[in-house]
Design a protein around this motif. Sequence first.
Motif, PDB file in Angstrom:
ATOM      1  N   LYS A  43       5.274   2.484  -5.148  1.00 55.57           N
ATOM      2  CA  LYS A  43       5.583   2.439  -6.248  1.00 55.57           C
ATOM      3  C   LYS A  43       6.247   1.182  -6.985  1.00 55.57           C
ATOM      4  O   LYS A  43       5.574   0.596  -7.974  1.00 55.57           O
ATOM      5  CB  LYS A  43       4.573   3.558  -7.206  1.00 55.57           C
ATOM      6  CG  LYS A  43       4.016   3.011  -7.857  1.00 55.57           C
ATOM      7  CD  LYS A  43       3.716   3.986  -9.386  1.00 55.57           C
ATOM      8  CE  LYS A  43       2.933   3.975 -10.373  1.00 55.57           C
ATOM      9  NZ  LYS A  43       2.481   5.858 -11.078  1.00 55.57           N
ATOM     10  N   TYR A  54       0.918  -1.446  -0.165  1.00 53.34           N
ATOM     11  CA  TYR A  54       0.020   0.125   0.258  1.00 53.34           C
ATOM     12  C   TYR A  54       1.204   1.100   0.014  1.00 53.34           C
ATOM     13  O   TYR A  54       2.067   0.971   0.640  1.00 53.34           O
ATOM     14  CB  TYR A  54      -0.963   0.055   1.402  1.00 53.34           C
ATOM     15  CG  TYR A  54      -1.851  -1.366   1.370  1.00 53.34           C
ATOM     16  CD1 TYR A  54      -2.179  -1.819   0.581  1.00 53.34           C
ATOM     17  CD2 TYR A  54      -1.650  -1.802   2.770  1.00 53.34           C
ATOM     18  CE1 TYR A  54      -2.862  -2.832   0.436  1.00 53.34           C
ATOM     19  CE2 TYR A  54      -2.505  -3.440   2.961  1.00 53.34           C
ATOM     20  CZ  TYR A  54      -3.331  -3.497   1.728  1.00 53.34           C
ATOM     21  OH  TYR A  54      -3.514  -4.767   1.699  1.00 53.34           O
ATOM     22  N   SER A  74       1.641   5.086  -2.628  1.00 48.21           N
ATOM     23  CA  SER A  74       2.108   5.932  -3.816  1.00 48.21           C
ATOM     24  C   SER A  74       3.695   4.740  -3.449  1.00 48.21           C
ATOM     25  O   SER A  74       4.246   5.525  -4.670  1.00 48.21           O
ATOM     26  CB  SER A  74       1.678   7.456  -4.060  1.00 48.21           C
ATOM     27  OG  SER A  74       1.729   7.786  -2.970  1.00 48.21           O
ATOM     28  N   LYS A 104     -13.642   6.027 -10.502  1.00 46.92           N
ATOM     29  CA  LYS A 104     -14.383   6.217  -9.545  1.00 46.92           C
ATOM     30  C   LYS A 104     -15.993   6.106 -10.839  1.00 46.92           C
ATOM     31  O   LYS A 104     -16.263   7.198 -11.435  1.00 46.92           O
ATOM     32  CB  LYS A 104     -14.182   6.947  -9.124  1.00 46.92           C
ATOM     33  CG  LYS A 104     -14.949   8.263  -7.893  1.00 46.92           C
ATOM     34  CD  LYS A 104     -14.092   9.126  -7.544  1.00 46.92           C
ATOM     35  CE  LYS A 104     -15.431  10.181  -6.264  1.00 46.92           C
ATOM     36  NZ  LYS A 104     -14.409  11.152  -6.263  1.00 46.92           N
ATOM     37  N   GLU A 142     -11.270   0.348  -5.572  1.00 43.26           N
ATOM     38  CA  GLU A 142      -9.957   0.315  -6.897  1.00 43.26           C
ATOM     39  C   GLU A 142      -9.973   1.362  -7.124  1.00 43.26           C
ATOM     40  O   GLU A 142      -8.502   0.932  -7.728  1.00 43.26           O
ATOM     41  CB  GLU A 142     -10.379  -1.643  -7.185  1.00 43.26           C
ATOM     42  CG  GLU A 142     -11.012  -2.061  -6.257  1.00 43.26           C
ATOM     43  CD  GLU A 142     -10.902  -3.888  -6.479  1.00 43.26           C
ATOM     44  OE1 GLU A 142     -11.123  -3.245  -8.210  1.00 43.26           O
ATOM     45  OE2 GLU A 142     -11.503  -4.907  -6.121  1.00 43.26           O
ATOM     46  N   ALA A 143     -10.515   1.970  -7.603  1.00 47.08           N
ATOM     47  CA  ALA A 143     -10.901   3.904  -8.001  1.00 47.08           C
ATOM     48  C   ALA A 143      -9.938   4.971  -7.920  1.00 47.08           C
ATOM     49  O   ALA A 143      -9.617   4.778  -6.681  1.00 47.08           O
ATOM     50  CB  ALA A 143     -11.536   4.044  -8.834  1.00 47.08           C
ATOM     51  N   LYS A 144      -9.420   5.511  -8.023  1.00 47.02           N
ATOM     52  CA  LYS A 144      -8.354   6.639  -7.448  1.00 47.02           C
ATOM     53  C   LYS A 144      -9.460   7.754  -6.752  1.00 47.02           C
ATOM     54  O   LYS A 144     -10.527   7.674  -7.799  1.00 47.02           O
ATOM     55  CB  LYS A 144      -7.894   7.040  -8.925  1.00 47.02           C
ATOM     56  CG  LYS A 144      -7.197   8.213  -8.462  1.00 47.02           C
ATOM     57  CD  LYS A 144      -6.192   8.795  -9.258  1.00 47.02           C
ATOM     58  CE  LYS A 144      -4.983  10.010  -9.095  1.00 47.02           C
ATOM     59  NZ  LYS A 144      -4.197  10.693  -9.671  1.00 47.02           N
ATOM     60  N   GLU A 145      -9.055   7.428  -6.079  1.00 47.13           N
ATOM     61  CA  GLU A 145     -10.153   8.786  -5.413  1.00 47.13           C
ATOM     62  C   GLU A 145     -11.383   8.264  -4.918  1.00 47.13           C
ATOM     63  O   GLU A 145     -12.342   8.541  -4.484  1.00 47.13           O
ATOM     64  CB  GLU A 145      -9.922  10.281  -5.792  1.00 47.13           C
ATOM     65  CG  GLU A 145      -8.810  11.175  -5.880  1.00 47.13           C
ATOM     66  CD  GLU A 145      -8.834  12.122  -6.033  1.00 47.13           C
ATOM     67  OE1 GLU A 145     -10.313  12.626  -7.069  1.00 47.13           O
ATOM     68  OE2 GLU A 145      -7.771  12.984  -6.477  1.00 47.13           O
TER      69      GLU A 145
END
Length: 303
Positions: free
Chosen positions: A10, A5, A7, A268, A276-279
């Motif tokens: 990454k 987990y 960034s 999103k 699972e999606a950004k933001e």
Amino acid sequence: MNLQYGSFFKYPRKAFKHLLSSIYPLIIKLYPLPKIKSIPETIDKILADQCSICRFGDGELLYVSEKRSLPFQKQDTRLRNYFIELLNSDHKHILIGLPVGFYSLSNLKSDSKTTWRAIISWTYPGVRKYLNPSKQYYNASMTRLYMDYQDTSHSSAWFKKVRSIWNKRDILLIEGEKSRLGVGNDLFNNANSIKRALGPAQNAFDQFDNLLNFASQQDKNNLVLLAMGPTAKPLCYELALQGFQAIDIGNLDVEYEWFLRGATEKIKIPGKYTSEAKEGRIVDDVQDEKYKSQIIARFINEN
């Protein structure tokens, strides 16, 4: 694998994933994978015998094998012990699902295939002791019918098949407070009725006993659909033992939203918790009177 987990790690994480993927053939040779049915076979079994199903994803398997907290569920000994009990359970009408990557990598997108090879290489040697090699498992990905596949020509038929589970049924939907399954689409339009009980979007196991006590008092003719992450598994199990048909449907609504939009990546969905999606965990309120009228109980953690 604690680098999973965040960034900051990454690129090291990506390199490690490819390394793990490269040893996948050796891992499955040393540790043969469990017996798992296909997605259509799993849905057919539920339809034919009115079975319940508890579905395990890679997160729950890590929760068991490494005692790891997840971004949306802290580690809890009681919950982990439930997982171990479920993985070895032997009830004719309670199916236990394992992810599609443990069944087959065919037709998965390249990145999904690499991810599952890495997950299995890392997770399976530690988790296999909690599985029964003689047990018939079913496909947890019966709710993931679109996004991870190269060829999605099957998706429409699979969604139609899974929707037939609740055709003309009265549904009790137990979901996270911001999940809002079926809101804004026709996923449950063929159901007779929908009632909703809301639990926490995160650390839902804190409300496990309250949710179970509430659901236990409802009419057993209701089909119970659960979408509450790891907590859905023991809830589904306990309700099935009481005589309910309970289906852990997890990400089905989000997958259906992506399918309807023809999305090519995990985006999103406005007004819905899309982990699972950004933001996707930042969710706006919705003003939908029909949805609000379906809510008959709330069990939300205090901040």
